[in-house]
Design a protein around this motif. Structure first.
Motif, PDB file in Angstrom:
ATOM      1  N   UNK A  74       0.945  -1.441   0.038  1.00  0.00           N
ATOM      2  CA  UNK A  74       0.100   0.168  -0.020  1.00  0.00           C
ATOM      3  C   UNK A  74       0.943   1.072   0.159  1.00  0.00           C
ATOM      4  N   UNK A  75       0.296   2.443  -0.165  1.00  0.00           N
ATOM      5  CA  UNK A  75       0.798   3.773  -0.174  1.00  0.00           C
ATOM      6  C   UNK A  75      -0.073   4.449   0.941  1.00  0.00           C
ATOM      7  N   UNK A  76       0.734   5.058   1.828  1.00  0.00           N
ATOM      8  CA  UNK A  76      -0.083   5.578   2.965  1.00  0.00           C
ATOM      9  C   UNK A  76       0.151   7.287   2.529  1.00  0.00           C
ATOM     10  N   UNK A  77      -1.106   7.875   2.835  1.00  0.00           N
ATOM     11  CA  UNK A  77      -1.275   9.316   2.600  1.00  0.00           C
ATOM     12  C   UNK A  77      -1.812   9.918   3.619  1.00  0.00           C
ATOM     13  N   UNK A  78      -1.283  10.669   4.488  1.00  0.00           N
ATOM     14  CA  UNK A  78      -1.584  11.643   5.510  1.00  0.00           C
ATOM     15  C   UNK A  78      -2.340  12.735   5.037  1.00  0.00           C
ATOM     16  N   UNK A  79      -3.630  12.922   5.611  1.00  0.00           N
ATOM     17  CA  UNK A  79      -4.685  13.749   5.306  1.00  0.00           C
ATOM     18  C   UNK A  79      -5.080  14.735   6.306  1.00  0.00           C
ATOM     19  N   UNK A  80      -5.724  15.772   6.091  1.00  0.00           N
ATOM     20  CA  UNK A  80      -6.221  16.654   6.982  1.00  0.00           C
ATOM     21  C   UNK A  80      -7.812  16.515   7.359  1.00  0.00           C
ATOM     22  N   UNK A  81      -8.445  16.090   6.432  1.00  0.00           N
ATOM     23  CA  UNK A  81      -9.749  15.993   6.453  1.00  0.00           C
ATOM     24  C   UNK A  81     -10.404  14.806   5.767  1.00  0.00           C
ATOM     25  N   UNK A  82     -10.703  13.578   6.652  1.00  0.00           N
ATOM     26  CA  UNK A  82     -10.781  12.189   5.904  1.00  0.00           C
ATOM     27  C   UNK A  82     -11.926  12.245   5.147  1.00  0.00           C
TER      28      UNK A  82
ATOM     29  N   UNK B  78      -5.711  10.136   9.085  1.00  0.00           N
ATOM     30  CA  UNK B  78      -5.656  11.587   9.720  1.00  0.00           C
ATOM     31  C   UNK B  78      -5.318  11.439  11.237  1.00  0.00           C
ATOM     32  N   UNK B  79      -4.402  12.009  11.488  1.00  0.00           N
ATOM     33  CA  UNK B  79      -3.888  12.186  12.700  1.00  0.00           C
ATOM     34  C   UNK B  79      -4.863  13.071  13.481  1.00  0.00           C
ATOM     35  N   UNK B  80      -5.360  12.507  14.619  1.00  0.00           N
ATOM     36  CA  UNK B  80      -6.479  13.556  15.469  1.00  0.00           C
ATOM     37  C   UNK B  80      -5.777  14.076  16.802  1.00  0.00           C
ATOM     38  N   UNK B  81      -5.120  13.273  17.467  1.00  0.00           N
ATOM     39  CA  UNK B  81      -4.504  13.744  18.600  1.00  0.00           C
ATOM     40  C   UNK B  81      -2.987  13.321  18.830  1.00  0.00           C
ATOM     41  N   UNK B  82      -2.029  14.178  18.280  1.00  0.00           N
ATOM     42  CA  UNK B  82      -2.152  15.506  17.976  1.00  0.00           C
ATOM     43  C   UNK B  82      -2.617  15.385  16.042  1.00  0.00           C
ATOM     44  N   UNK B  83      -3.127  16.702  15.940  1.00  0.00           N
ATOM     45  CA  UNK B  83      -3.576  16.534  14.450  1.00  0.00           C
ATOM     46  C   UNK B  83      -2.541  16.361  13.428  1.00  0.00           C
TER      47      UNK B  83
ATOM     48  N   UNK C 114       1.747  19.083   2.189  1.00  0.00           N
ATOM     49  CA  UNK C 114       2.705  18.286   1.445  1.00  0.00           C
ATOM     50  C   UNK C 114       3.552  19.243   0.613  1.00  0.00           C
ATOM     51  N   UNK C 115       4.456  18.464  -0.144  1.00  0.00           N
ATOM     52  CA  UNK C 115       5.295  19.325  -1.055  1.00  0.00           C
ATOM     53  C   UNK C 115       4.720  20.411  -1.936  1.00  0.00           C
ATOM     54  N   UNK C 116       5.193  21.684  -2.116  1.00  0.00           N
ATOM     55  CA  UNK C 116       4.606  22.539  -2.861  1.00  0.00           C
ATOM     56  C   UNK C 116       4.932  22.349  -4.433  1.00  0.00           C
ATOM     57  N   UNK C 117       5.945  21.609  -4.525  1.00  0.00           N
ATOM     58  CA  UNK C 117       6.413  21.488  -6.036  1.00  0.00           C
ATOM     59  C   UNK C 117       6.876  19.934  -6.029  1.00  0.00           C
ATOM     60  N   UNK C 118       6.943  19.487  -7.194  1.00  0.00           N
ATOM     61  CA  UNK C 118       7.252  18.151  -7.546  1.00  0.00           C
ATOM     62  C   UNK C 118       8.946  17.935  -7.609  1.00  0.00           C
TER      63      UNK C 118
ATOM     64  N   UNK D  59      -2.720  16.316 -10.637  1.00  0.00           N
ATOM     65  CA  UNK D  59      -3.444  17.202  -9.956  1.00  0.00           C
ATOM     66  C   UNK D  59      -3.512  17.104  -8.434  1.00  0.00           C
ATOM     67  N   UNK D  60      -3.979  17.999  -7.613  1.00  0.00           N
ATOM     68  CA  UNK D  60      -3.907  17.916  -6.445  1.00  0.00           C
ATOM     69  C   UNK D  60      -5.167  17.295  -5.695  1.00  0.00           C
ATOM     70  N   UNK D  61      -4.744  16.428  -4.627  1.00  0.00           N
ATOM     71  CA  UNK D  61      -5.935  16.023  -3.885  1.00  0.00           C
ATOM     72  C   UNK D  61      -6.309  17.202  -2.784  1.00  0.00           C
ATOM     73  N   UNK D  62      -7.288  16.849  -1.991  1.00  0.00           N
ATOM     74  CA  UNK D  62      -7.794  18.129  -1.199  1.00  0.00           C
ATOM     75  C   UNK D  62      -6.848  18.702  -0.214  1.00  0.00           C
ATOM     76  N   UNK D  63      -5.499  17.928   0.035  1.00  0.00           N
ATOM     77  CA  UNK D  63      -4.536  18.512   0.813  1.00  0.00           C
ATOM     78  C   UNK D  63      -3.436  18.903   0.046  1.00  0.00           C
TER      79      UNK D  63
END
Length: 148
Positions: free
Chosen positions: A7-15, A70-75, A80-84, A133-137
């Motif tokens: 798998x690939x893991x992606x950390x998100x701010x809003x699940x 999505x880390x909740x405690x702590x958030x 993510x990177x602003x450029x590729x 493209x960019x995902x929501x984060x």
């Protein structure tokens, strides 16, 4: 040494936003858990008391997984990177048999792209099209398909 891609893991701010984005691309939710405890993420080198993890798959059997966390405690921290051109994993890349359909969805839903869609020749000489493209984060997600 290993048998298959896991798998690939992606950390998100809003699940919920992340799930909406990735399921619109064809993924399905396989598992959705919200563990809590004192030592959830010691293997990650992060102290975390609460998180939400969602496993997504393509509908096909034995497809690779995306593990959204999505880390909740702590958030979750930092964007993510602003450029590729950063060192490290730069983007997820998916093959599509219908690039025009994907491109239409991207434009219709106003998903932000890093740049325009382009046609190019692969190292093996295939004529391809791509857009990133960019995902929501802001995580980079690339689509590649055959050029028509």
């Amino acid at each position: 040494m290993f048998e298959r891609f896991y798998h690939v893991n992606i950390c998100v701010s809003d699940m919920d936003l992340a799930i909406d984005f990735y399921t619109a691309l064809g993924f399905v939710v396989d598992k959705d858990v919200s563990p809590r405890g004192a030592d959830l993420t010691s293997h990650l080198g992060v102290k975390c008391q609460a998180l939400r993890a969602v496993i997504l798959r393509f509908p096909q059997e034995n497809s690779p997984m995306i593990d959204l966390v999505q880390f909740i405690d702590p958030p979750s921290a930092a964007p993510p990177y602003q450029s590729l051109n950063n060192v490290g994993i730069a983007r997820l890349s998916f093959w599509t048999e219908n690039f025009d359909h994907v491109l239409g969805h991207i434009k219709e839903t106003a998903i932000e792209a890093f740049g325009p869609d382009v046609a190019y020749s692969s190292p093996t000489g295939e004529k391809l099209r791509t857009i990133i493209v960019k995902d929501p984060d802001g995580t980079a997600v690339q689509f590649v398909g055959a050029a028509s």
